[in-house]
Design an enzyme around this catalytic site. Structure first.
Site, PDB file in Angstrom:
ATOM      1  N   ASP A  34       0.836  -1.204   0.000  1.00  0.00           N
ATOM      2  CA  ASP A  34       0.000   0.000   0.000  1.00  0.00           C
ATOM      3  C   ASP A  34       0.868   1.251   0.000  1.00  0.00           C
ATOM      4  O   ASP A  34       1.549   1.545   0.983  1.00  0.00           O
ATOM      5  CB  ASP A  34      -0.900  -0.004   1.245  1.00  0.00           C
ATOM      6  CG  ASP A  34      -1.985  -1.053   1.167  1.00  0.00           C
ATOM      7  OD1 ASP A  34      -2.770  -1.010   0.195  1.00  0.00           O
ATOM      8  OD2 ASP A  34      -2.050  -1.915   2.067  1.00  0.00           O
ATOM      9  N   HIS A  65      -0.521  -1.236  -4.643  1.00  0.00           N
ATOM     10  CA  HIS A  65      -1.781  -0.479  -4.594  1.00  0.00           C
ATOM     11  C   HIS A  65      -1.447   0.976  -4.312  1.00  0.00           C
ATOM     12  O   HIS A  65      -1.066   1.338  -3.198  1.00  0.00           O
ATOM     13  CB  HIS A  65      -2.667  -1.073  -3.488  1.00  0.00           C
ATOM     14  CG  HIS A  65      -3.952  -0.341  -3.273  1.00  0.00           C
ATOM     15  ND1 HIS A  65      -4.727  -0.515  -2.147  1.00  0.00           N
ATOM     16  CD2 HIS A  65      -4.625   0.558  -4.040  1.00  0.00           C
ATOM     17  CE1 HIS A  65      -5.814   0.242  -2.236  1.00  0.00           C
ATOM     18  NE2 HIS A  65      -5.763   0.919  -3.364  1.00  0.00           N
ATOM     19  N   MET A  67      -2.338   4.570  -3.562  1.00  0.00           N
ATOM     20  CA  MET A  67      -3.363   5.499  -3.079  1.00  0.00           C
ATOM     21  C   MET A  67      -2.717   6.877  -3.081  1.00  0.00           C
ATOM     22  O   MET A  67      -2.374   7.437  -2.037  1.00  0.00           O
ATOM     23  CB  MET A  67      -3.832   5.073  -1.677  1.00  0.00           C
ATOM     24  CG  MET A  67      -4.751   3.865  -1.734  1.00  0.00           C
ATOM     25  SD  MET A  67      -4.841   2.986  -0.172  1.00  0.00           S
ATOM     26  CE  MET A  67      -3.354   2.006  -0.334  1.00  0.00           C
ATOM     27  N   GLY A 144      -7.362  -2.300   9.359  1.00  0.00           N
ATOM     28  CA  GLY A 144      -8.151  -2.553  10.552  1.00  0.00           C
ATOM     29  C   GLY A 144      -9.548  -1.974  10.564  1.00  0.00           C
ATOM     30  O   GLY A 144     -10.181  -1.912  11.615  1.00  0.00           O
ATOM     31  N   ASP A 174     -10.391  -5.360  -1.056  1.00  0.00           N
ATOM     32  CA  ASP A 174      -9.373  -4.873  -0.120  1.00  0.00           C
ATOM     33  C   ASP A 174     -10.054  -4.063   0.970  1.00  0.00           C
ATOM     34  O   ASP A 174     -10.694  -3.051   0.671  1.00  0.00           O
ATOM     35  CB  ASP A 174      -8.369  -4.001  -0.900  1.00  0.00           C
ATOM     36  CG  ASP A 174      -7.254  -3.446  -0.041  1.00  0.00           C
ATOM     37  OD1 ASP A 174      -7.121  -3.847   1.119  1.00  0.00           O
ATOM     38  OD2 ASP A 174      -6.502  -2.593  -0.575  1.00  0.00           O
TER      39      ASP A 174
HETATM   40  C1  DX5 Z   1      -6.375   0.287   3.164  1.00  0.00           C
HETATM   41  C2  DX5 Z   1      -5.382  -0.547   2.401  1.00  0.00           C
HETATM   42  C3  DX5 Z   1      -5.502  -1.989   2.693  1.00  0.00           C
HETATM   43  C4  DX5 Z   1      -5.267  -2.337   4.138  1.00  0.00           C
HETATM   44  C5  DX5 Z   1      -6.190  -3.454   4.468  1.00  0.00           C
HETATM   45  O1  DX5 Z   1      -6.472   1.539   2.595  1.00  0.00           O
HETATM   46  O2  DX5 Z   1      -5.558  -0.390   0.990  1.00  0.00           O
HETATM   47  O3  DX5 Z   1      -4.701  -2.780   1.829  1.00  0.00           O
HETATM   48  O4  DX5 Z   1      -3.962  -2.736   4.440  1.00  0.00           O
HETATM   49  O5  DX5 Z   1      -6.107  -3.741   5.815  1.00  0.00           O
HETATM   50  P1  DX5 Z   1      -7.175  -4.644   6.558  1.00  0.00           P
HETATM   51  O6  DX5 Z   1      -7.141  -5.995   5.918  1.00  0.00           O
HETATM   52  O7  DX5 Z   1      -6.723  -4.620   7.972  1.00  0.00           O
HETATM   53  O8  DX5 Z   1      -8.522  -3.976   6.359  1.00  0.00           O
HETATM   54 ZN    ZN Z   2      -4.572  -1.845  -0.322  1.00  0.00          ZN
END
Ligand code: DX5
Ligand code: ZN
Length: 220
Positions: A34, A65, A67, A144, A174
């Site tokens: 991420d 990923h 963001m 989380g 995700d």
């Molecule tokens: C959130 C990220 C996710 C995150 C997911 O913005 O893109 O990849 O790590 O974490 P969990 O599985 O804890 O929701």
């Molecule tokens: Zn992610």
């Protein structure tokens, strides 16, 4: 027979020990990385140098990923590192078709992510430009969080469109994926599952990966 690939998110790993944290998920099908820029989402994680180091250290395919704002500018640089796939957010791209083509020509799989409130319908005609669609099941930014069931109908519609396209496009979810939620997402049509906190808070992350995959496939 359903397909289920598990991509643990290292957002929930110990950032001071990433090489050994990769080893703890050796049963996984890929590693979800991420990248957050504190603009597209209110959180800051890591960027090109760390992804480059992870790509060198990992035996598993790296699934990036992004963001970040201005995906058109930055996503191709991640593809050039040799990672398996690069996912950009459609909300952060001015020219998603051109960007997907650039990612593929740099040798990466091209993937496009949608925030929970972004509809899939405006993008159905460009599915053929993509190797994977990521439907966020939480608002991006943090691990989380609680799985948003309101995304389930969009997963179903995306799966139907992918089947209709006849192309082997993966459908990733995700956010909030756990033992409690993974089957719902799988039954709606997802086939790649990102799980951060569920995997890394488990006593044996590599075992948890197998548990989650089995649950997604309808086992116990
Ligand atoms: C959130 C990220 C996710 C995150 C997911 O913005 O893109 O990849 O790590 O974490 P969990 O599985 O804890 O929701
Ligand atoms: Zn992610």
């Amino acid at each position: 027979m359903r397909n289920a690939r598990i991509h643990p998110s290292i957002l929930s790993a110990d950032f001071a020990n990433l090489a050994s944290e990769l080893e703890r998920i050796h049963t996984a099908d890929g590693v979800h990385v991420d990248v957050m820029d504190n603009h597209f989402v209110p959180n800051l994680t890591l960027g090109l140098p760390v992804v480059e180091a992870l790509q060198k250290a990992s035996k598993l395919p790296i699934d990036v990923h992004l963001m970040i704002e201005n995906a058109d500018r930055w996503a191709p640089e991640y593809a050039q590192l040799g990672v398996d796939s690069v996912t950009f957010h459609v909300e952060a791209s001015a020219a998603p078709i051109r960007l997907a083509r650039e990612l593929r020509s740099a040798g990466a799989k091209a993937a496009m992510a949608l925030r929970p409130a972004t509809p899939i319908e405006p993008y159905l005609d460009m599915l053929g430009e993509l190797d994977m669609v990521l439907l966020m099941t939480v608002e991006p930014g943090f691990g989380g969080q609680k799985f948003l069931d309101l995304v389930l109908p969009k997963i179903q519609r995306a799966r139907a469109a992918i089947e209709g396209s006849g192309k082997p496009i993966a459908l990733q979810v995700d956010g909030g994926i756990s033992r409690d939620t993974i089957l719902r997402a799988a039954e709606a049509g997802a086939d790649v599952f990102v799980a951060g906190s569920a995997v890394y808070s488990a006593p044996e992350p590599s075992v948890e990966v197998d548990v989650l995959r089995n649950l997604a496939l309808g086992g116990h």
